[in-house]
Design an enzyme around this catalytic site. Structure first.
Site, PDB file in Angstrom:
ATOM      1  N   HIS A 358       0.802  -1.230   0.000  1.00 33.61           N
ATOM      2  CA  HIS A 358       0.000   0.000   0.000  1.00 33.61           C
ATOM      3  C   HIS A 358       0.828   1.270   0.000  1.00 33.61           C
ATOM      4  CE1 HIS A 358      -3.893  -2.015   0.850  1.00 33.61           C
ATOM      5  NE2 HIS A 358      -3.092  -2.915   1.397  1.00 33.61           N
ATOM      6  N   LYS A 546      -8.532  13.687   4.630  1.00 32.29           N
ATOM      7  CA  LYS A 546      -7.628  12.542   4.597  1.00 32.29           C
ATOM      8  C   LYS A 546      -6.609  12.752   5.702  1.00 32.29           C
ATOM      9  CE  LYS A 546      -6.598  13.830   0.295  1.00 32.29           C
ATOM     10  NZ  LYS A 546      -6.787  12.570  -0.380  1.00 32.29           N
ATOM     11  N   ARG A 547      -5.816  11.709   6.008  1.00 35.01           N
ATOM     12  CA  ARG A 547      -4.778  11.900   7.015  1.00 35.01           C
ATOM     13  C   ARG A 547      -3.850  13.050   6.622  1.00 35.01           C
ATOM     14  NH1 ARG A 547      -4.089   8.263  11.266  1.00 35.01           N
ATOM     15  NH2 ARG A 547      -2.306   9.580  11.737  1.00 35.01           N
ATOM     16  N   LYS A 552       0.619  14.434   0.893  1.00 36.13           N
ATOM     17  CA  LYS A 552      -0.759  14.708   0.468  1.00 36.13           C
ATOM     18  C   LYS A 552      -0.990  16.199   0.212  1.00 36.13           C
ATOM     19  CE  LYS A 552      -2.493  10.692   3.089  1.00 36.13           C
ATOM     20  NZ  LYS A 552      -3.187   9.817   2.125  1.00 36.13           N
ATOM     21  N   THR A 654      -8.661   6.370  -1.739  1.00 33.78           N
ATOM     22  CA  THR A 654      -9.994   5.791  -1.861  1.00 33.78           C
ATOM     23  C   THR A 654     -11.039   6.857  -1.553  1.00 33.78           C
ATOM     24  OG1 THR A 654      -9.641   4.957   0.381  1.00 33.78           O
ATOM     25  CG2 THR A 654      -9.459   3.367  -1.430  1.00 33.78           C
ATOM     26  N   LYS A 658     -14.885   7.948  -3.225  1.00 31.18           N
ATOM     27  CA  LYS A 658     -16.126   8.239  -2.478  1.00 31.18           C
ATOM     28  C   LYS A 658     -16.698   9.586  -2.909  1.00 31.18           C
ATOM     29  CE  LYS A 658     -13.995   5.679   1.235  1.00 31.18           C
ATOM     30  NZ  LYS A 658     -13.025   5.827   2.339  1.00 31.18           N
TER      31      LYS A 658
HETATM   32  C1  26Q Z   1       3.821   0.472  10.130  1.00 35.77           C
HETATM   33  C2  26Q Z   1       4.781   0.125  11.084  1.00 35.77           C
HETATM   34  C3  26Q Z   1       4.771   0.697  12.340  1.00 35.77           C
HETATM   35  C4  26Q Z   1       3.773   1.629  12.655  1.00 35.77           C
HETATM   36  C5  26Q Z   1       2.817   1.975  11.709  1.00 35.77           C
HETATM   37  C6  26Q Z   1       2.845   1.417  10.437  1.00 35.77           C
HETATM   38  C7  26Q Z   1       1.818   1.797   9.428  1.00 35.77           C
HETATM   39  C8  26Q Z   1       0.486   1.926   9.788  1.00 35.77           C
HETATM   40  C9  26Q Z   1      -0.464   2.301   8.856  1.00 35.77           C
HETATM   41  C10 26Q Z   1       2.165   2.027   8.114  1.00 35.77           C
HETATM   42  C11 26Q Z   1       1.203   2.394   7.178  1.00 35.77           C
HETATM   43  C12 26Q Z   1      -0.133   2.529   7.552  1.00 35.77           C
HETATM   44  C13 26Q Z   1      -1.204   2.905   6.621  1.00 35.77           C
HETATM   45  C14 26Q Z   1      -1.054   3.021   5.315  1.00 35.77           C
HETATM   46  C15 26Q Z   1      -2.166   3.433   4.439  1.00 35.77           C
HETATM   47  O1  26Q Z   1      -3.249   3.737   4.884  1.00 35.77           O
HETATM   48  N1  26Q Z   1      -1.950   3.426   3.116  1.00 35.77           N
HETATM   49  C16 26Q Z   1      -2.983   3.804   2.181  1.00 35.77           C
HETATM   50  O2  26Q Z   1      -3.635   2.627   1.730  1.00 35.77           O
HETATM   51  C17 26Q Z   1      -4.762   2.947   0.935  1.00 35.77           C
HETATM   52  C18 26Q Z   1      -5.463   1.644   0.586  1.00 35.77           C
HETATM   53  O3  26Q Z   1      -4.735   0.925  -0.352  1.00 35.77           O
HETATM   54  C19 26Q Z   1      -4.326   3.704  -0.311  1.00 35.77           C
HETATM   55  O4  26Q Z   1      -5.487   4.080  -1.009  1.00 35.77           O
HETATM   56  C20 26Q Z   1      -3.524   4.940   0.063  1.00 35.77           C
HETATM   57  O5  26Q Z   1      -3.012   5.555  -1.097  1.00 35.77           O
HETATM   58  C21 26Q Z   1      -2.396   4.543   1.001  1.00 35.77           C
HETATM   59  O6  26Q Z   1      -1.719   5.712   1.448  1.00 35.77           O
END
Ligand code: 26Q
Length: 816
Positions: A358, A546-547, A552, A654, A658
């Site tokens: 992702h 979004k976050r 972004k 995503t 929406k």
């Molecule tokens: C990893 C290790 C330690 C702590 C936290 C993490 C961690 C947690 C959450 C790393 C990444 C995330 C989240 C990533 C995320 O939300 N990615 C998004 O995924 C969506 C679904 O595929 C995409 O549409 C987005 O583009 C992408 O940013």
């Protein structure tokens, strides 16, 4: 099997009797919370009836089952959604009306499970919804975080984080399955011993944790199919150390319990960023081990120890690398507990696992220190070493002497465990989440692996469930669609395309505009109720939700607004269509620059509000605590969808889908799924600006943001305003850090690494064009909006899941 739907009268009767039996009260004297519980229990009974009626079927049909492993599932509230999937929403609504219950107030009593950060977690939730709708047998597995993602408040323009104690009043939707608890082991050392003439390994002197599962039902739309979301909770095996207790050491006696239970205490709030904390690694193994153990127990009950059949009867999907320790965990159990040899265990494991990536941001690719892995999970580490030894031997045959390349591809290298390499090497398929993202995985991130086995790399574009994001969140639009094109789109979202001819129908466009207006009114009420601010529903509603992350580029959005403000202030005759800019974004608590950007947005907001003429044309709102429920009100009201990521950085997005489905027009870069939205709607129905991903790649090294500063007076002006006290008269140094990062870079890094200044001029022109179109060619604007909804069907997650199933999982729909 036929399960009758409840009639309106049966629903009323059930609610009334639940209030009596559970709370000993009548509808008129029940609290909102009691009413919520009574309605929730009524809905849950209906869901569980379908669960019991369908549960035996999977076993009887001996159907293959998917385990979707994900550290996050951002499911949102369940009650209204279940009414929709029961296809009984109207009966419920009428029943509540007749009981004199105010619906939206009751819906809002339901705590939202914040078991995710953003896109990745919400995607997992949409996938479960579609799996059930398509009757595909599946279980979602995650952690039952006692504290979900923090609640956000804005105080004096700054983000403040509050704990999200979502379970404090209990959870009406979950069922504890203590009977299926398993044990997860940490630390200790590995002992070698001989059994039946073979060398075997076992963990000694370990710390054991109990993993207790809680299940939440996920009902398929109009399908009687119920899959479960399983959330694992950590419990200490010895609740209290009696020896310590008897010696009067009360605190010490419960210390161990606290420590162990910390594993499922809190969700890490990092999104697209890894923080190498040991507790996070513990969480990951806890989820992985518990889920694999349960899956194998369940398999063995039906099929016995016929492990060669495992890949025919189950498939694991790892949602990013976070649950990837499930791979060596399956190896461990097959070898150490089930007696298989390495080769057979490896073959079975690889055939059982698939991986979706992702992110391509380097700072988000997971790597763990080898010493941490070795100490916490000694046996798993041994297995990783052997995997790595064999992998590197094979790589040396393919790439003799190319040590640097082998180092890039290895599971263990430079004192780290490289989780993405583990996933690519040890699974059957690696997936990207949009076309452009999949291309980047193939050509850059995993190019070495791709050269060896290109077949392994798939690209399946993300999707969203139109049931929550259109039917539930936007009932006014759903009804209008039914009138125009019938309701086949509910089961077959690609039928939304039937709407296309209506884009040229002036009367229909009018109705479409009325729906949008009513959603803006609903949003205005929501914002007033939640943060006491008024917005004007007659303005353009422009949303970036979004976050918060530098890539972004919320910063570009707000600098664009500041440029516009300057134009208005400088020129008394300058006018633009009045717009309300709404931001919704949480920043990770430790992400200093992201939090500063939130403060900046709020400072610009104050500046604009103080100016009599500018405030007529511009209003900024920072929507507090953006979450799934807020999105359900926000998105249907939007005219403009802001998707501004630096090209090549947003894997898919995503939210963009929406907004589009709800008739907002996108302004965005050629990034992630924006590219495919562009392909769907065509250039006239989207506002594209900025560099392409190729141009971004080519610009590293040569880009100098100072050049833009020197040649573009409007850009220079807003940068100066960051440091001249315009925005923070009390503390002119407030935004110095942002100024510096944009012009000089920090800690040796390049200046403006996300090309904010570079893309700002073309963003401003695209925004100008958009405003002109909205105001001066409003018919054409509405046409764009209708076309966006009409072309959104391809982004329904039913399509995504159908593709995953065809290309990867090969599950059969249950016959019910
Ligand atoms: C990893 C290790 C330690 C702590 C936290 C993490 C961690 C947690 C959450 C790393 C990444 C995330 C989240 C990533 C995320 O939300 N990615 C998004 O995924 C969506 C679904 O595929 C995409 O549409 C987005 O583009 C992408 O940013």
């Amino acid at each position: 099997m036929i399960v009758e739907r409840l009639t309106k009268d049966q629903i009323k009767e059930s609610i009334v009797s639940k209030l009596q039996r559970h709370f000993g009260c009548e509808t008129s004297d029940a609290t909102d919370d009691q009413i919520y519980q009574a309605v929730a229990l009524t809905v849950r009974d209906e869901v569980m009836k379908r669960r019991t009626a369908s549960r035996g079927e999977r076993k009887r049909q001996q159907a293959k089952k998917l385990y979707y492993l994900s550290a996050e599932f951002l499911v949102g509230r369940a009650m209204h959604n279940n009414m929709v999937t029961l296809v009984n929403e109207n009966a419920y609504m009428e029943a509540l009306d007749e009981l004199g219950i105010e619906k939206s107030r009751i819906f809002e009593r339901e705590p939202e499970p914040g078991l995710g950060n953003g896109g990745l977690g919400r995607l997992a939730a949409c996938f479960l919804d579609s799996l059930s709708a398509l009757k595909l047998p599946a279980m979602g597995c995650t952690i039952r975080y006692e504290l979900g993602l923090f609640r956000q408040r804005i105080v004096d323009g700054f983000q403040v984080e509050l704990p999200d104690n979502w379970l404090k009043n209990g959870n009406s939707w979950e069922i504890c399955r203590a009977d299926q608890a398993v044990e997860v082991r940490f630390n200790g050392y590995v002992e070698e011993y001989v059994e039946d003439g073979r060398i075997k390994f076992r963990l000694m002197n370990y710390n054991a944790v109990q993993a207790v599962p809680y299940d939440m039902p996920v009902l398929g739309y109009d399908s009687n199919m119920v899959n479960m979301l399983r959330t694992w909770s950590a419990r200490s095996i010895t609740p209290i150390d009696m020896q310590e207790f008897n010696r009067g050491q009360y605190v010490a006696a419960t210390e161990d319990k606290e420590l162990v239970e910390a594993i499922s205490k809190v969700l890490y709030p990092e999104d697209n960023h890894k923080e190498g904390k040991e507790l996070r690694l513990k969480q990951q193994y806890f989820l992985s081990s518990a889920s694999v153990q349960y899956a194998l127990n369940d398999f063995e009950k039906t099929y016995g120890p016929n492990w060669h059949m495992l890949p025919d009867k189950l498939v694991f999907h790892v949602n990013d690398t976070h649950p990837s320790l499930a791979i060596p965990e399956l190896m461990r159990i097959l070898m150490d507990e089930k007696g298989l040899g390495w080769d057979e265990a490896e073959d079975i494991t690889r055939r059982c696992f698939n991986y979706t990536n992702h992110t391509v941001l380097q700072e988000a690719l997971e790597r763990w220190p080898q010493h941490m892995m070795r100490t916490l999970l000694p046996r798993i580490y041994m297995i990783l070493e052997e995997m790595n030894r064999r992998l590197c031997a094979a790589l040396f045959d393919a790439f003799p002497g190319q040590w640097e390349r082998i180092g890039r591809m290895a599971i263990l290298a430079y004192d780290q465990v490289h989780m993405a390499n583990l996933c690519v090497a040890m699974t059957s398929t690696t997936n990207g989440v949009s076309q452009i993202h999949s291309d980047i995985l193939r050509k850059q991130t995993f190019k070495d692996y791709c050269s060896l086995d290109p077949q392994k790399f798939l690209g399946i574009t993300n999707g969203i469930t139109h049931r929550r994001w259109l039917m539930q969140a936007n009932p006014a639009l759903a009804n209008l669609l039914n009138e125009a094109i019938g309701d086949s789109w509910r089961k077959n979202p690609q039928d939304l395309e039937k709407l296309l001819p209506f884009a040229d129908d002036a009367a229909f466009r009018d109705e479409f505009a009325k729906v949008k207006y009513s959603n803006k009114l609903r949003l205005a009420e929501f914002i007033t109720r939640n943060q006491g601010e008024a917005i004007d529903p007659n303005t353009i509603i422009d949303v970036q939700a979004k976050r918060l992350h530098e890539y972004k580029r919320q910063l570009m959005n707000i600098l664009g607004v500041l440029v516009l403000y300057n134009r208005i202030v400088d020129n008394p005759n300058y006018t633009v269509a009045p717009r309300t800019y709404i931001f919704g974004a949480k920043a990770s608590a430790g992400y200093y620059r992201a939090k500063l950007i939130i403060k900046l947005i709020n400072s610009v907001k104050e500046l604009v509000a103080r100016h009599p003429r500018a405030s007529q044309m511009i209003k900024i709102v920072f929507l507090q605590n953006y979450c799934v429920s807020a999105a359900e009100t926000l998105i249907p009201a939007a005219d403009v969808s802001e998707q501004l990521s630096t090209a090549g950085k947003e894997a898919s997005g995503t939210g963009n889908m929406k907004f589009m489905m709800n008739g907002a027009v996108t302004i965005g870069t050629m990034d992630g799924a924006n590219v495919e939205i562009f392909q769907q709607v065509g250039p006239e129905n989207i506002y594209i600006f900025g560099m392409s991903a190729d141009e971004v790649d080519a610009s590293y090294g040569s880009y100098r943001s100072s050049g833009i500063y020197e040649t573009m007076p409007e850009v220079r002006r807003v940068l100066e305003q960051l440091i001249d006290g315009t925005l923070s008269p009390d503390n002119p140094h407030m935004f110095q850090e942002l100024y510096h990062a944009l012009l000089f870079g920090d800690g040796g890094g390049m200046a403006d690494p996300y090309f904010v200044l570079k893309d700002l001029p073309s963003y401003i022109s695209a925004q100008y064009q958009l405003g002109e179109d909205y105001e001066k060619r409003h018919d054409l604007w509405l046409r764009k909006a209708v076309i966006n909804t009409a072309k959104s069907g391809i982004f329904a997650s039913d399509r995504t899941i159908a593709e995953y199933n065809e290309q990867i999982w090969h599950l059969n729909p249950l016959e019910l």
